[in-house]
Design a protein around this motif. Structure first.
Motif, short mmCIF file in Angstrom:
data_model
loop_
_atom_site.label_atom_id
_atom_site.label_comp_id
_atom_site.label_asym_id
_atom_site.label_seq_id
_atom_site.Cartn_x
_atom_site.Cartn_y
_atom_site.Cartn_z
N PRO A 88 0.54 -1.37 0.05
CA PRO A 88 -0.13 0.02 -0.20
C PRO A 88 1.04 1.38 0.08
CG PRO A 88 -0.63 -1.26 1.75
CD PRO A 88 0.17 -2.01 0.96
N LEU A 89 2.15 1.25 0.84
CA LEU A 89 3.11 2.21 0.73
C LEU A 89 3.69 2.76 -0.89
CD1 LEU A 89 3.73 4.49 2.27
CD2 LEU A 89 5.93 2.78 2.77
N LEU A 91 1.61 1.38 -3.72
CA LEU A 91 0.77 2.22 -4.58
C LEU A 91 0.95 3.66 -4.00
CD1 LEU A 91 -1.17 1.15 -6.56
CD2 LEU A 91 -2.81 0.24 -4.21
N ASN A 92 0.12 4.20 -2.39
CA ASN A 92 -0.45 5.26 -2.50
C ASN A 92 1.15 6.60 -3.14
OD1 ASN A 92 -1.91 7.15 -0.90
ND2 ASN A 92 0.06 7.72 -0.22
N ASP A 93 1.97 5.82 -3.06
CA ASP A 93 3.19 6.94 -4.01
C ASP A 93 3.03 7.50 -5.31
OD1 ASP A 93 5.49 8.63 -2.59
OD2 ASP A 93 6.44 7.29 -4.45
N PRO A 96 -2.20 8.12 -5.56
CA PRO A 96 -2.70 8.33 -3.52
C PRO A 96 -3.87 8.41 -4.35
CG PRO A 96 -0.94 10.54 -4.62
CD PRO A 96 -1.49 9.12 -6.33
N ASN A 97 -5.02 8.26 -2.95
CA ASN A 97 -5.94 7.29 -2.58
C ASN A 97 -6.34 6.50 -2.81
OD1 ASN A 97 -6.46 9.69 -0.33
ND2 ASN A 97 -6.66 11.10 -2.75
N ALA A 98 -5.53 5.10 -3.95
CA ALA A 98 -6.16 3.82 -4.78
C ALA A 98 -7.06 3.12 -3.33
CB ALA A 98 -4.97 3.68 -5.24
N ASN A 99 -6.99 2.43 -3.92
CA ASN A 99 -7.88 1.00 -3.99
C ASN A 99 -7.16 -0.20 -3.63
OD1 ASN A 99 -10.34 -0.91 -2.32
ND2 ASN A 99 -11.12 -0.87 -4.19
N TYR A 100 -6.89 -0.58 -2.82
CA TYR A 100 -5.83 -2.13 -2.94
C TYR A 100 -6.86 -3.50 -2.17
CZ TYR A 100 -2.29 -4.90 -2.90
OH TYR A 100 -1.46 -6.65 -2.34
N GLY A 131 -8.77 3.31 -8.90
CA GLY A 131 -7.96 4.47 -8.51
C GLY A 131 -9.11 5.25 -9.33
#
Length: 304
Positions: A88-89, A91-93, A96-100, A131
């Motif tokens: 998740p870290l 992905l968020n980079d 942002p605000n993605a759903n995993y 996202g």
């Protein structure tokens, strides 16, 4: 991208260290359980040694195999930790605000309806990511579709499976209501398809070398596949490994990207290296780049 990953890795370092502590702990627990179980199996074998004779080595072999399986089973726990604390870290980079959702994926119904593949006999999907990039909603996941075969031999029947597709299925909003379905298959000598779609010949030679276009609406297909879009699709195809297929259906673009690697996984047998993390960073980055590459945020159409 290099600077971006370096910055991300600095933030990941504490979690990577925690991952390694967890990995070693699980490995130690696994070995303890494996030794106890293996010794119990061998002890039972020794009790019946006289009747087993030379088969005691079979018992030892079974004990080793079961012991290995017990240790390897701990990879499932480690993988869950990896997907909860590290992926998740990353992905968020990038989004942002993605759903995993690690245990979910593109549905079999969506996979079949896009028109790129035949219906599978066995289907699985995982690591669903969704996202928004600018104005464009996207989602993708790893998918694996297989076909069942049965062959008859002199010793009876044999079942085996072959891949229909294995890799990422990427879906993005095209912001246009399509009246038909347009599909870009890989270029082949056979220019015939059974179904509603008909072959659409286009002028771009580089595009035609890579794709065969079939559509239920030839006028719409030529409208969608403008000279600029064909150039962009050629560049994207070459960047992603010269094996993609594409469909325009239900106001979305579906892009199938073959990839035999099982991403976003961890093993109790191996440490999590910087190279592993960079590979996953690049994989997600290359998929998200599709939106900019195809200029999907430019709204030249309006949905009805």
């Amino acid at each position: 991208m290099k600077d971006s990953f370096n910055s991300l890795y600095e933030r990941l370092t504490p979690r990577v260290k925690a991952f390694e502590i967890t990995r070693r702990s699980l490995l130690k627990k696994g070995f303890k359980q494996a030794v106890v179980t293996g010794c119990a199996i061998i002890a039972i074998g020794l009790i019946f040694l006289q009747s087993l004779g030379s088969f005691i080595w079979v018992i030892v072999g079974i004990a080793v195999i079961i012991g290995f399986s017990i240790v390897n089973y701990k990879s499932g726990e480690l993988c869950a930790y990896y997907k909860s604390n590290i992926v998740p870290l990353i992905l968020n980079d990038l989004l942002p605000n993605a759903n995993y959702e690690p245990s979910s994926g593109i549905s079999e119904e969506t996979f079949c309806s896009c028109g790129l593949f035949t219906s599978p006999d066995r289907y699985s999907a995982e690591d669903f990511i969704s996202g928004r990039i600018g104005k464009t909603e996207v989602c993708f996941s790893e998918t694996h579709a297989e076909k069942r075969h049965v062959s008859v031999t002199k010793n009876g029947t044999r079942e085996y499976w072959t891949d229909i597709f294995r890799g990422f299925l990427f879906i993005a909003d095209f912001h246009k209501d399509f009246s038909g379905r347009t599909i870009l298959y890989r270029n082949s000598w056979i220019k015939l398809r059974f179904g509603e779609e008909e072959r659409v010949k286009l002028e771009n030679k580089e595009f035609e070398r890579r794709f065969d276009v079939f559509s239920t609406d030839a006028v719409e297909a030529r409208y969608l596949l403008s000279p600029s879009m064909m150039e962009r699709l050629v560049a994207m195809n070459d960047r992603l490994g010269d094996g993609i297929t594409v469909s325009f259906h239900h106001s979305r673009i579906h892009i199938a990207i073959p990839d035999a690697t099982n991403h976003f996984e961890a093993s109790v047998w191996f440490s999590l290296s910087r190279g592993n993390l960079k590979r996953e960073f690049q994989t997600i980055s290359e998929l998200l780049q599709i939106v900019e590459e195809l200029n999907l945020n430019l709204r030249i159409w309006t949905k009805e």
